[in-house]
Design a protein around this motif. Sequence first.
Motif, PDB file in Angstrom:
ATOM      1  N   GLY A  30       0.829  -1.193   0.000  1.00 38.49           N
ATOM      2  CA  GLY A  30       0.000   0.000   0.000  1.00 38.49           C
ATOM      3  C   GLY A  30       0.868   1.248   0.000  1.00 38.49           C
ATOM      4  N   LEU A  31       0.796   2.050  -1.059  1.00 38.04           N
ATOM      5  CA  LEU A  31       1.537   3.306  -1.123  1.00 38.04           C
ATOM      6  C   LEU A  31       0.715   4.398  -0.456  1.00 38.04           C
ATOM      7  CD1 LEU A  31       2.881   3.251  -4.804  1.00 38.04           C
ATOM      8  CD2 LEU A  31       3.871   2.242  -2.741  1.00 38.04           C
ATOM      9  N   GLY A  32       1.341   5.164   0.417  1.00 39.76           N
ATOM     10  CA  GLY A  32       0.590   6.167   1.162  1.00 39.76           C
ATOM     11  C   GLY A  32      -0.429   5.491   2.069  1.00 39.76           C
ATOM     12  N   CYS A  33       0.037   4.524   2.840  1.00 38.48           N
ATOM     13  CA  CYS A  33      -0.875   3.675   3.623  1.00 38.48           C
ATOM     14  C   CYS A  33      -1.502   4.394   4.807  1.00 38.48           C
ATOM     15  CB  CYS A  33      -0.156   2.421   4.091  1.00 38.48           C
ATOM     16  SG  CYS A  33       1.176   2.717   5.294  1.00 38.48           S
ATOM     17  N   GLY A  34      -1.018   5.608   5.128  1.00 40.46           N
ATOM     18  CA  GLY A  34      -1.621   6.368   6.216  1.00 40.46           C
ATOM     19  C   GLY A  34      -1.579   5.623   7.532  1.00 40.46           C
ATOM     20  N   SER A  35      -2.681   5.648   8.239  1.00 41.13           N
ATOM     21  CA  SER A  35      -2.734   4.997   9.540  1.00 41.13           C
ATOM     22  C   SER A  35      -3.174   3.538   9.464  1.00 41.13           C
ATOM     23  CB  SER A  35      -3.634   5.779  10.504  1.00 41.13           C
ATOM     24  OG  SER A  35      -4.870   6.098   9.912  1.00 41.13           O
ATOM     25  N   GLY A  36      -3.188   2.977   8.249  1.00 41.21           N
ATOM     26  CA  GLY A  36      -3.223   1.531   8.097  1.00 41.21           C
ATOM     27  C   GLY A  36      -4.562   0.826   8.051  1.00 41.21           C
ATOM     28  N   LEU A  37      -5.675   1.552   7.961  1.00 39.24           N
ATOM     29  CA  LEU A  37      -6.965   0.869   7.981  1.00 39.24           C
ATOM     30  C   LEU A  37      -7.150  -0.037   6.770  1.00 39.24           C
ATOM     31  CD1 LEU A  37      -9.653   0.357   9.332  1.00 39.24           C
ATOM     32  CD2 LEU A  37     -10.546   2.446   8.250  1.00 39.24           C
TER      33      LEU A  37
ATOM     34  N   THR B 236       3.878   1.844   2.844  1.00 40.83           N
ATOM     35  CA  THR B 236       4.833   2.937   2.975  1.00 40.83           C
ATOM     36  C   THR B 236       4.080   4.250   3.130  1.00 40.83           C
ATOM     37  OG1 THR B 236       4.967   3.452   0.594  1.00 40.83           O
ATOM     38  CG2 THR B 236       6.422   1.725   1.433  1.00 40.83           C
ATOM     39  N   ASP B 237       4.700   5.181   3.829  1.00 42.82           N
ATOM     40  CA  ASP B 237       4.130   6.525   3.946  1.00 42.82           C
ATOM     41  C   ASP B 237       5.223   7.477   4.397  1.00 42.82           C
ATOM     42  OD1 ASP B 237       2.349   8.851   4.734  1.00 42.82           O
ATOM     43  OD2 ASP B 237       0.828   7.355   4.269  1.00 42.82           O
TER      44      ASP B 237
ATOM     45  N   ARG C 226       4.991  10.549   9.179  1.00 45.02           N
ATOM     46  CA  ARG C 226       5.448   9.718  10.293  1.00 45.02           C
ATOM     47  C   ARG C 226       4.398   9.570  11.385  1.00 45.02           C
ATOM     48  NH1 ARG C 226      11.849  11.460  11.055  1.00 45.02           N
ATOM     49  NH2 ARG C 226      12.507  10.748   8.983  1.00 45.02           N
ATOM     50  N   GLU C 227       3.588  10.598  11.585  1.00 44.11           N
ATOM     51  CA  GLU C 227       2.559  10.509  12.625  1.00 44.11           C
ATOM     52  C   GLU C 227       1.505   9.470  12.252  1.00 44.11           C
ATOM     53  OE1 GLU C 227       3.712  13.379  11.446  1.00 44.11           O
ATOM     54  OE2 GLU C 227       4.788  14.072  13.223  1.00 44.11           O
ATOM     55  N   ARG C 228       1.062   9.496  11.008  1.00 44.15           N
ATOM     56  CA  ARG C 228       0.089   8.494  10.567  1.00 44.15           C
ATOM     57  C   ARG C 228       0.704   7.100  10.603  1.00 44.15           C
ATOM     58  NH1 ARG C 228      -3.423  10.762   5.406  1.00 44.15           N
ATOM     59  NH2 ARG C 228      -4.185  12.699   6.360  1.00 44.15           N
ATOM     60  N   LEU C 229       1.962   6.997  10.178  1.00 42.15           N
ATOM     61  CA  LEU C 229       2.616   5.697  10.144  1.00 42.15           C
ATOM     62  C   LEU C 229       2.772   5.120  11.552  1.00 42.15           C
ATOM     63  CD1 LEU C 229       3.702   3.881   7.889  1.00 42.15           C
ATOM     64  CD2 LEU C 229       5.970   4.819   8.328  1.00 42.15           C
ATOM     65  N   ALA C 230       3.035   5.976  12.529  1.00 41.09           N
ATOM     66  CA  ALA C 230       3.130   5.515  13.915  1.00 41.09           C
ATOM     67  C   ALA C 230       1.801   4.927  14.374  1.00 41.09           C
ATOM     68  CB  ALA C 230       3.551   6.664  14.829  1.00 41.09           C
TER      69      ALA C 230
ATOM     70  N   LEU D 161       5.802  -2.130   7.702  1.00 37.67           N
ATOM     71  CA  LEU D 161       5.523  -0.720   7.466  1.00 37.67           C
ATOM     72  C   LEU D 161       6.826   0.047   7.338  1.00 37.67           C
ATOM     73  CD1 LEU D 161       2.644  -0.328  10.077  1.00 37.67           C
ATOM     74  CD2 LEU D 161       2.415  -0.631   7.606  1.00 37.67           C
ATOM     75  N   PHE D 162       6.904   0.904   6.325  1.00 37.51           N
ATOM     76  CA  PHE D 162       8.149   1.582   6.002  1.00 37.51           C
ATOM     77  C   PHE D 162       7.942   3.087   5.924  1.00 37.51           C
ATOM     78  CE2 PHE D 162       8.128  -2.630   4.111  1.00 37.51           C
ATOM     79  CZ  PHE D 162       9.331  -3.172   4.575  1.00 37.51           C
ATOM     80  N   ASP D 163       8.861   3.814   6.518  1.00 38.92           N
ATOM     81  CA  ASP D 163       8.853   5.267   6.484  1.00 38.92           C
ATOM     82  C   ASP D 163       9.588   5.721   5.231  1.00 38.92           C
ATOM     83  OD1 ASP D 163       9.034   7.965   6.881  1.00 38.92           O
ATOM     84  OD2 ASP D 163      10.138   7.871   8.758  1.00 38.92           O
ATOM     85  N   GLY D 164       8.854   6.235   4.258  1.00 38.07           N
ATOM     86  CA  GLY D 164       9.489   6.687   3.027  1.00 38.07           C
ATOM     87  C   GLY D 164       8.672   6.340   1.798  1.00 38.07           C
TER      88      GLY D 164
END
Length: 292
Positions: A56-63, A78-79, A82-86, A104-107
Motif C-alpha cells: 500500500g503506497l501512502g498507507c496512512g494509519s493503516g486501515l 509505505t508513507d 510519520r505521525e500516521r505511520l506511527a 511498514l516503512f517510512d518513506g
Amino acid sequence: MTSTLVRHRPHAASASSAQACERARDWAEIQERMLVPLYEAVYERLEVGAGSRLLGLGCGSGLALLIAAGRGAAVSGTDTDRERLALARERMSAHDSPAQAARLFDGEAGAAADPGRPPYNLITVFQPIGCRAGDADGLGAALRSAVALAERGSAVVLTGWGPPERCASSGVLRVAEGHSGRARTDGGTSHGRQAVGGGRWRPALRDDLEDVAARAGLRPDGSGRVACPFGYADVDSAVRGLLSTGLYDAAVRDSDQAQVEKEITEALHPHVRPDGTVWMPNVFRYLITRTP
C-alpha cells in the motif's frame, strides 16, 4: 487550540508537532473510515485473500492494510507521514499474528524492497487524486518504483474523486480554493507553497486516473465507482475530519486555522441534518491496471 499556539510562540516547534499528532489521530479516528467502502469494493473485485502480497503506497494509519490482512493477505505499506505511520504500527501490532506481521516503512516505495521475499502481486494507492491541481505530481515516479518490486501482470489500483456533481463534499473543499486564490491576489504569499500532495482545489477530470497510469507505463484493466458518503456525529467532528485530510493546509498557512475552521463550518451548513449530524454523499472511482 489556535489561541494557545499564538500565545506560546517560543514553543512553536513543539506545538506544531503536537498539532501534527492530533491531526493524524483525527484522520485515523474520524476521516479514514469514510473510504472503507472503496477499500472493500477493490478487495472484493480482486479477490484479495491468502495469496495476496499487497503493497500500500501512502498507507496512512493503516486501515486499508488492516482490512486486507483480515482477508488473509500479507500486507506492507509505505508513507512519508510519520505521525500516521506511527498510528498504523500501533493499529497493526494489536491485530497481527506473529506469522503474518505487517511490514511498514517510512518513506517512498523503494523502502519496501526486500530481495529475500517474493515480489508483490498487488499495489494500491488509496489516496484519491483529482481534487487538487498537482495532486498526482510525483505519483508516476512512485508507481514506477513500486512496479519494480512487483511480479509481472500484478494489479495496481489507482483511486480518485468522482465528478463534482456526484460529490457533495466538493462545495466544502472549495474553501481551500478560495484562500489559495486570495493569497495570490494579495501579493502572491502562497507562491511556491502547496498543501501536501497538491495545490488549489479543482474539479475531478474524467481521465485523471488513466493519465497517471499511462505516464507510469501501466495497462488499464477495469474500473468502477463506489459511493463513499462522509458522515459525522456533529459539525465539530466534520471540521476536524476534513482538516485532517491535509487539503486545507495551504489555506491555514495563507490565513489562520480559526478562519479556515469558520469557513468550513459555514460551508457544511447545507449538509447538517435536523439531529445535528453531517451527511455528504460522495462517489469515488478506482482504476485497476496491470504491470508490464
